[in-house]
Design an enzyme around this catalytic site. Structure first.
Site, short mmCIF file in Angstrom:
data_model
loop_
_atom_site.label_atom_id
_atom_site.label_comp_id
_atom_site.label_asym_id
_atom_site.label_seq_id
_atom_site.Cartn_x
_atom_site.Cartn_y
_atom_site.Cartn_z
N GLU A 27 0.82 -1.22 0.00
CA GLU A 27 0.00 0.00 0.00
C GLU A 27 0.86 1.27 0.00
O GLU A 27 2.04 1.23 0.35
CB GLU A 27 -0.95 0.01 1.20
CG GLU A 27 -0.26 -0.04 2.55
CD GLU A 27 -1.09 0.54 3.68
OE1 GLU A 27 -1.58 1.67 3.54
OE2 GLU A 27 -1.21 -0.13 4.72
N LYS A 89 -5.57 10.82 0.99
CA LYS A 89 -5.66 9.43 1.49
C LYS A 89 -6.91 8.84 0.83
O LYS A 89 -8.02 9.34 1.03
CB LYS A 89 -5.78 9.46 3.01
CG LYS A 89 -5.98 8.12 3.66
CD LYS A 89 -6.06 8.29 5.18
CE LYS A 89 -6.75 7.12 5.82
NZ LYS A 89 -7.02 7.37 7.26
N VAL A 109 -5.44 0.19 2.96
CA VAL A 109 -5.62 -1.26 2.83
C VAL A 109 -6.82 -1.53 1.91
O VAL A 109 -6.76 -2.38 1.02
CB VAL A 109 -5.81 -1.91 4.22
CG1 VAL A 109 -6.29 -3.35 4.10
CG2 VAL A 109 -4.50 -1.84 5.01
N ASP A 141 -16.80 5.34 14.16
CA ASP A 141 -15.59 5.29 13.34
C ASP A 141 -15.11 3.85 13.20
O ASP A 141 -14.47 3.29 14.09
CB ASP A 141 -14.49 6.17 13.96
CG ASP A 141 -13.29 6.33 13.04
OD1 ASP A 141 -13.24 5.64 12.00
OD2 ASP A 141 -12.41 7.15 13.36
N SER A 143 -13.22 1.48 10.28
CA SER A 143 -12.49 1.58 9.01
C SER A 143 -13.16 0.78 7.89
O SER A 143 -13.64 -0.34 8.10
CB SER A 143 -11.07 1.07 9.19
OG SER A 143 -10.40 1.06 7.95
N ALA A 144 -13.12 1.37 6.70
CA ALA A 144 -13.62 0.67 5.50
C ALA A 144 -12.79 -0.59 5.22
O ALA A 144 -13.23 -1.46 4.47
CB ALA A 144 -13.57 1.61 4.30
N ASP A 145 -11.61 -0.69 5.83
CA ASP A 145 -10.77 -1.88 5.61
C ASP A 145 -11.52 -3.17 5.98
O ASP A 145 -11.33 -4.21 5.35
CB ASP A 145 -9.49 -1.83 6.46
CG ASP A 145 -8.54 -0.71 6.05
OD1 ASP A 145 -8.78 -0.06 5.01
OD2 ASP A 145 -7.56 -0.49 6.79
N LYS A 162 -3.07 -1.95 15.88
CA LYS A 162 -2.60 -1.12 16.99
C LYS A 162 -3.73 -0.95 17.99
O LYS A 162 -4.90 -0.88 17.61
CB LYS A 162 -2.24 0.27 16.48
CG LYS A 162 -1.04 0.30 15.60
CD LYS A 162 -0.60 1.74 15.42
CE LYS A 162 0.73 1.81 14.72
NZ LYS A 162 0.60 1.70 13.27
N1 PSU Z 1 -2.70 1.44 10.74
C1 PSU Z 1 -1.36 1.41 10.84
N2 PSU Z 1 -0.61 1.98 9.86
C2 PSU Z 1 -1.18 2.56 8.76
C3 PSU Z 1 -2.61 2.55 8.65
C4 PSU Z 1 -3.32 1.98 9.65
O1 PSU Z 1 -0.85 0.89 11.81
O2 PSU Z 1 -0.46 3.09 7.89
C5 PSU Z 1 -3.25 3.11 7.42
C6 PSU Z 1 -3.58 2.01 6.41
O3 PSU Z 1 -3.45 2.54 5.11
C7 PSU Z 1 -5.02 1.69 6.71
C8 PSU Z 1 -5.54 3.08 7.02
O4 PSU Z 1 -5.72 1.10 5.64
O5 PSU Z 1 -4.51 3.70 7.77
C9 PSU Z 1 -6.84 3.05 7.80
O6 PSU Z 1 -7.35 4.34 7.88
P1 PSU Z 1 -8.81 4.55 8.47
O7 PSU Z 1 -8.69 4.16 9.92
O8 PSU Z 1 -9.07 6.02 8.27
O9 PSU Z 1 -9.72 3.66 7.70
MN MN Z 2 -12.19 6.09 10.13
#
Ligand code: PSU
Ligand code: MN
Length: 306
Positions: A27, A89, A109, A141, A143-145, A162
């Site tokens: 990524e 992003k 991701v 909140d 994540s879309a992941d 984390k």
């Molecule tokens: N967690 C990490 N390192 C990262 C990310 C998440 O420990 O770099 C990044 C990844 O690209 C992940 C994104 O897909 O943050 C998730 O962001 P959000 O929580 O806004 O969906």
């Molecule tokens: Mn988010």
């Protein structure tokens, strides 16, 4: 392969996919938003080298000038690292907008899985995934992941998540969505900087061949979704739990005080934790990414034998 008119697959990657040779996706948000310059560029280039040393072709994924790219040049990696958080992003909802406007985007991701799948790449290595944030019961909140893991057949090799996230709720969400969570050589979900989290994974798996077989079976059944492989950080690079927990708690408190929300939350927390630990967490972060790159390359090689 989905011959998408917005997709450019770099020739080396396209040839490897066509010939059924191992390829590992990477990524670009981890480069632009996950680590500071110049360590981000150095890490991204080392990750590509490690993947090659372990028998696979690396494909770093990003959006450049409105084109979906599978496979970047070292110059393009340098560009993403230098531009850092000035790059959008890009999550699922950003793809069409950025491509229509001809802009750049750093893939998370989610979007890395999507573009990898379009390019015919099955295995993806990163550091940590997004998940259900602490306090999600009020902020919503999530994540879309997690949704992408539920629907796109790509195996994601990470070091767990984390504890900026609610790990228990993240596991519950993945269970609801039917995403297998595998522990590499462990029954316990690793928590990124530390090997322990207090939560259990679904299954322990002890070899790249076994990971490949499980993923092949899931694909043969056309179940449709991904698999999350959680690979613990090597012991010698892991952090003391009390140190990292204190930094994360402080970063979350500051994030709430400042009213940061939405897509800014994760980059803010990552940067603040690195500052609060005086760079120690960055060193650990880099090491666990290397460890994941190696496992992903070995697994991709096994997958190609099946
Ligand atoms: N967690 C990490 N390192 C990262 C990310 C998440 O420990 O770099 C990044 C990844 O690209 C992940 C994104 O897909 O943050 C998730 O962001 P959000 O929580 O806004 O969906
Ligand atoms: Mn988010």
């Amino acid at each position: 392969m989905n011959l998408n008119k917005y997709l450019d697959v770099n020739p080396e990657v396209a040839e490897a996919v066509r010939a059924g040779r191992p390829v590992v996706a990477l990524e670009s948000t981890i480069i632009s938003h996950g680590m500071p310059y110049p360590q981000n560029v150095e890490t991204a280039l080392n990750v590509e080298r490690i993947i090659r040393e372990n028998g696979a072709v690396p494909a770093t994924i990003a959006i450049i000038g409105g084109r979906l790219k599978a496979g970047l040049t070292p110059e393009e990696i340098e560009y993403f690292g230098k531009k850092g958080t000035a790059i959008h992003k890009a999550s699922r909802r950003d793809l069409a907008v950025l491509c229509a406007k001809g802009e750049d985007g750093a893939t998370t991701v989610t979007t890395t899985m999507m573009i990898a799948h379009m390019a015919g790449i099955r295995i993806f290595a990163t550091g940590g995934i997004g998940g259900v944030h602490r306090g999600a019961e009020t902020t919503m909140d999530i994540s879309a992941d997690l949704e992408e893991l539920a629907s796109t057949p790509v195996m994601v090799v990470c070091a767990g998540a984390k504890s900026i996230l609610d790990l228990g709720l993240t596991l519950e969400y993945l269970e609801t969505k039917g995403v297998p969570v595998l522990g590499y050589g462990t029954e316990e979900l690793p928590a990124f900087y530390t090997r322990q989290s207090g939560f259990r994974v679904d299954y322990r798996v002890d070899s790249p061949a076994e990971l490949a077989k499980i993923f092949k079976t899931q694909n043969d059944m056309a179940l449709g979704g991904g698999i999350l492989v959680t690979n613990p950080i090597p012991e010698e690079f892991s952090m003391p739990k009390a140190v990292i927990d204190a930094a994360i708690d402080q970063a979350i408190a500051e994030c709430n005080e400042k009213g940061i929300h939405g897509k800014e939350t994760t980059p803010f927390l990552l940067a603040r934790v690195a500052e609060l630990t005086g760079g120690d967490s960055l060193a650990s972060n880099i090491r666990l990414v290397y460890n994941n790159a190696k496992l992903a390359a070995l697994t991709a090689a096994e997958y190609c034998k099946l």
